[in-house]
Write a protein that holds these residues in place. Structure first.
Motif, mmCIF file in Angstrom:
data_model
loop_
_atom_site.group_PDB
_atom_site.id
_atom_site.type_symbol
_atom_site.label_atom_id
_atom_site.label_comp_id
_atom_site.label_asym_id
_atom_site.label_seq_id
_atom_site.Cartn_x
_atom_site.Cartn_y
_atom_site.Cartn_z
ATOM 1 N N ASP A 114 -0.345 -41.841 49.263
ATOM 2 C CA ASP A 114 0.129 -42.702 48.180
ATOM 3 C C ASP A 114 0.979 -41.956 47.158
ATOM 4 N N ALA A 115 1.401 -40.742 47.472
ATOM 5 C CA ALA A 115 2.173 -39.946 46.510
ATOM 6 C C ALA A 115 3.563 -40.523 46.317
ATOM 7 N N SER A 116 4.116 -40.293 45.138
ATOM 8 C CA SER A 116 5.466 -40.750 44.823
ATOM 9 C C SER A 116 6.432 -39.574 44.813
ATOM 10 N N SER A 117 7.710 -39.901 44.900
ATOM 11 C CA SER A 117 8.762 -38.887 44.838
ATOM 12 C C SER A 117 9.980 -39.519 44.182
ATOM 13 N N VAL A 118 10.942 -38.690 43.824
ATOM 14 C CA VAL A 118 12.187 -39.207 43.254
ATOM 15 C C VAL A 118 13.363 -38.579 43.987
ATOM 16 N N LEU A 119 14.403 -39.378 44.154
ATOM 17 C CA LEU A 119 15.642 -38.928 44.782
ATOM 18 C C LEU A 119 16.731 -38.925 43.714
ATOM 19 N N PRO A 120 17.264 -37.754 43.333
ATOM 20 C CA PRO A 120 18.301 -37.701 42.292
ATOM 21 C C PRO A 120 19.655 -38.179 42.829
ATOM 22 N N ALA A 180 7.252 -35.541 43.364
ATOM 23 C CA ALA A 180 8.070 -34.485 43.958
ATOM 24 C C ALA A 180 9.536 -34.885 43.966
ATOM 25 N N PHE A 181 10.418 -33.894 43.765
ATOM 26 C CA PHE A 181 11.846 -34.143 43.893
ATOM 27 C C PHE A 181 12.249 -33.948 45.349
ATOM 28 N N ARG A 182 12.950 -34.938 45.865
ATOM 29 C CA ARG A 182 13.336 -34.913 47.267
ATOM 30 C C ARG A 182 14.606 -34.092 47.464
ATOM 31 N N SER A 183 14.772 -33.582 48.677
ATOM 32 C CA SER A 183 15.992 -32.874 49.062
ATOM 33 C C SER A 183 16.698 -33.653 50.165
ATOM 34 N N VAL A 184 17.927 -33.253 50.460
ATOM 35 C CA VAL A 184 18.711 -33.872 51.531
ATOM 36 C C VAL A 184 18.705 -32.943 52.734
ATOM 37 N N ALA A 185 18.268 -33.468 53.869
ATOM 38 C CA ALA A 185 18.196 -32.664 55.092
ATOM 39 C C ALA A 185 19.557 -32.535 55.768
ATOM 40 N N ARG A 186 20.380 -33.600 55.671
ATOM 41 C CA ARG A 186 21.673 -33.577 56.348
ATOM 42 C C ARG A 186 22.541 -34.704 55.817
ATOM 43 N N VAL A 187 23.849 -34.530 55.913
ATOM 44 C CA VAL A 187 24.831 -35.560 55.590
ATOM 45 C C VAL A 187 25.663 -35.783 56.842
ATOM 46 N N GLU A 188 25.753 -37.035 57.285
ATOM 47 C CA GLU A 188 26.422 -37.332 58.551
ATOM 48 C C GLU A 188 27.595 -38.278 58.332
ATOM 49 N N ASP A 189 28.673 -38.034 59.068
ATOM 50 C CA ASP A 189 29.835 -38.911 59.042
ATOM 51 C C ASP A 189 29.609 -40.108 59.955
ATOM 52 N N GLY A 190 30.096 -41.261 59.523
ATOM 53 C CA GLY A 190 30.079 -42.417 60.403
ATOM 54 C C GLY A 190 31.060 -42.252 61.548
ATOM 55 N N LEU A 191 30.769 -42.921 62.649
ATOM 56 C CA LEU A 191 31.645 -42.893 63.824
ATOM 57 C C LEU A 191 32.523 -44.130 63.809
ATOM 58 N N HIS A 192 33.844 -43.936 63.730
ATOM 59 C CA HIS A 192 34.763 -45.071 63.769
ATOM 60 C C HIS A 192 34.926 -45.512 65.221
ATOM 61 N N ALA A 193 34.367 -46.686 65.552
ATOM 62 C CA ALA A 193 34.403 -47.184 66.924
ATOM 63 C C ALA A 193 35.614 -48.052 67.198
ATOM 64 N N GLU A 243 17.262 -41.047 38.720
ATOM 65 C CA GLU A 243 16.186 -40.533 39.557
ATOM 66 C C GLU A 243 15.474 -41.740 40.161
ATOM 67 N N LEU A 244 15.746 -42.008 41.428
ATOM 68 C CA LEU A 244 15.229 -43.205 42.093
ATOM 69 C C LEU A 244 13.861 -42.915 42.698
ATOM 70 N N PRO A 245 12.820 -43.638 42.263
ATOM 71 C CA PRO A 245 11.487 -43.399 42.832
ATOM 72 C C PRO A 245 11.334 -44.036 44.201
ATOM 73 N N MET A 246 10.539 -43.388 45.064
ATOM 74 C CA MET A 246 10.211 -43.918 46.387
ATOM 75 C C MET A 246 8.986 -43.191 46.911
ATOM 76 N N PRO A 247 8.262 -43.782 47.861
ATOM 77 C CA PRO A 247 7.076 -43.109 48.411
ATOM 78 C C PRO A 247 7.436 -41.764 49.039
ATOM 79 N N ALA A 248 6.600 -40.754 48.777
ATOM 80 C CA ALA A 248 6.884 -39.409 49.273
ATOM 81 C C ALA A 248 6.801 -39.326 50.792
ATOM 82 N N ALA A 249 5.994 -40.200 51.416
ATOM 83 C CA ALA A 249 5.832 -40.160 52.871
ATOM 84 C C ALA A 249 6.972 -40.837 53.611
ATOM 85 N N ASP A 250 7.922 -41.447 52.883
ATOM 86 C CA ASP A 250 9.028 -42.170 53.507
ATOM 87 C C ASP A 250 10.141 -41.235 53.957
#
Length: 290
Positions: free
Chosen positions: A224-230, A3-16, A182-189
């Protein structure tokens, strides 16, 4: 087909900003809603010279410290001591309790990224362990316009040297301008991508340095399914993009923070403080500076 993965959100770092320990700090993953980031709890970026992080305890988690630049001196109550140079990684299992320190070598400078990894209740009190995951000893995969430095887990049959108490895939990816991977990784991750240099698109979402893109587990994925992150580096840049990409299955248990301790229940945090004060972690080391 993976499966091709999607991005749920992009977050900015907090400058402390600077504090009593570091010259500057940025929080890329904050411990405000750990259920959304589990098994990744904190990602802190620190620039330090003096004093750095003197002797302090941890329990119930693993820390992964990546030296971005400079030289980091470390020591711990297991008797480990040494220096890590740019590109090196320290993988420490706090488990039932450890006391350690992280300092800029000779009080000069070190630039680090430290990731806190969650552990299940059954492993929180495991034996402590320290691992040097040195850049020179890590396996690498080469793809057109891309290099994948494998720290942990297995990518395309290549396994990183880090030993885990909870399965985590961790890589450092370098992309030439315009390169795609296309970086492979476990789909459940659950996965995150922290952009260290330049900019890239992650599953079609633009992400720049200082931001983190999150990809949640693929819905209804088999265990045990695999996925890829573009991943795609900006074509108009004249610099390589460097990405820190980690994925891991959510632990899915209660998480309670207490300063340097992470446990499942508040009373376990209280016990950790009592144990530290009464010497159950051992004496504070008296190692001389290197």
């Amino acid at each position: 087909m993976p499966a091709f993965r999607s991005v749920a959100r992009v977050e900015d770092g907090l400058h402390a900003g600077p504090d009593a320990q570091v010259d500057d700090k940025r929080l890329l993953i904050m411990p405000t809603d750990p259920a959304r980031t589990d098994p990744f709890l904190v990602l802190a970026e620190d620039w330090l010279s003096s004093p750095g992080f003197e002797w302090h305890p941890h329990r119930g988690l693993e820390t992964v410290t990546f030296v971005v630049d400079g030289v980091l001196e470390h020591g711990d109550s297991l008797g480990n001591a040494g220096v890590l140079e740019a590109g090196d990684i320290q993988w420490m299992t706090a488990g039932r309790g450890i006391i350690h320190r992280e300092l800029a070598y000779r009080n000069e400078r070190a630039h680090t990224l430290q990731l806190w990894l969650n552990l299940p209740a059954a492993a929180r009190m495991t034996d402590t362990r320290y691992q040097d995951v040195l850049a020179a000893a890590r396996p690498r995969l080469t793809r057109p316009g891309a290099v994948i430095d494998v720290v942990s887990g297995t990518v395309d049959g290549v396994t990183g040297p880090a030993l885990n108490h909870w399965p985590v895939q961790g890589v450092l990816v370098t992309l030439d301008p315009g390169a795609e991977l296309e970086l492979p990784m476990p789909a459940a991750d659950r996965a995150f991508v922290a952009v260290l240099d330049d900019a890239a698109s992650v599953a079609g979402r633009p992400v720049r340095a200082g931001q983190v893109a999150w990809s949640d587990p693929v819905a209804d994925a088999e265990p045990d399914a695999s996925s890829v992150l573009p991943l795609h580096a900006a074509a108009e840049s004249d610099r390589q993009a460097r990405l820190m990409v980690y994925s891991g299955r959510p632990v899915g248990e209660p998480i309670v923070f207490g300063g340097p301790f992470v446990m499942n229940r508040a009373e376990e945090i209280e016990q950790a403080y009592r144990d530290f004060r009464t010497g159950e972690f051992g004496p504070v080391p008296r190692l001389a500076r290197l």
